[in-house]
Structure formats: structure tokens, C-alpha cells
Write an enzyme that holds these catalytic residues in place. Structure first.
Site: not given
Ligand code: CO
Length: 134
Positions: A7, A130
Site C-alpha cells: 500500500h 514500511e
Molecule cells: Co502502512
């Protein structure tokens, strides 16, 4: 080592408004808002055919995205998330290469219920990265 783009996260000041923009103007499928107190955010997931967008709104006093929104009044891209098969193997390889892992270096459970880690933006071209174990 890294796999798919899981994402892209966008920090927003007004989650309801940002959600309406994606749902009504862009015609995307959006999830209900979900509070993630451990990460100091409320999240809405936008499901796209090939990836997701996460809209993040600050939650609580010490939200990690509060400062970001002070500097970026209109909101902005906050981080990108890559998938990895084994987050501990990935972490140790990155640390051996000199990358800085944020926090205490131990994975936390992220908004998708999977272990995540964050890498210092200064080590990745100014982008907070991330990693999520899939
Ligand atoms: Co995230």
C-alpha cells in the site's frame, strides 16, 4: 527480498472528507474507518485492483503523523509498504547493511493484523518505508 507494493499511505487531516473524495469523486471501493490506537491513527483502506491506498488520520495525543500534518497542511504521502516473506530475516539483512529500523527494532502488529516494521526515511531517499510480512 522485497515483494509486492502492499500500500501507499496518505496522511489526512479530515478522514471523512478524504474518504468521500476517493469514494465519490474517484469512484473507489473504500472500507469503514478503523481505529488503530497502537499506531496512533484511524485508517480507511482504498481497494484498488493492484494495490491499496491507506488514508491515515491522527488518533490520540501522540500520533506519529501529527507532526507530518503540521508540516504538510494539505496532507501528503506518508509512507510506502512493501511485502516481505520473513520480516526478521529482512530486518537483520537491512540492519547489516546499515539501514536504521525505527522504534525498538521489533515488529509490531499493523493495521492488517500482520507484523510490520518501519525504516528510517533518511536511509531510503526521503521516503518512510514500511515492511509487512505476508
Ligand atoms: Co502502512
Amino acid at each position: 527480498m522485497i515483494g509486492r507494493l502492499n500500500h501507499v499511505a496518505i496522511a489526512v487531516k479530515d478522514l471523512a472528507r478524504a474518504t468521500a473524495l476517493y469514494r465519490d469523486t474517484l469512484g473507489a471501493r473504500v472500507s469503514p474507518a478503523q481505529a488503530v490506537p497502537e499506531h496512533g491513527v484511524t485508517v480507511v483502506f482504498i481497494e484498488l485492483p493492484n494495490t491499496k491506498i491507506e488514508l491515515l488520520e491522527p488518533l490520540g495525543e501522540n500520533s506519529p503523523i501529527a507532526k507530518f500534518l503540521e508540516k504538510n497542511a494539505d496532507g501528503g504521502m506518508h509512507h510506502i509498504c512493501y511485502e516481505v516473506d520473513d520480516i526478521i530475516v529482512a530486518r537483520d539483512r537491512l540492519k547489516a547493511g546499515g539501514a536504521r529500523v525505527l522504534g525498538n527494532g521489533e515488529p509490531k502488529i499493523g493495521a492488517h493484523g500482520k507484523p510490520v516494521l518501519f525504516l528510517h526515511p533518511k536511509d531510503f531517499n526521503g521516503t518512510l518505508v514500511e515492511l509487512e510480512q505476508i
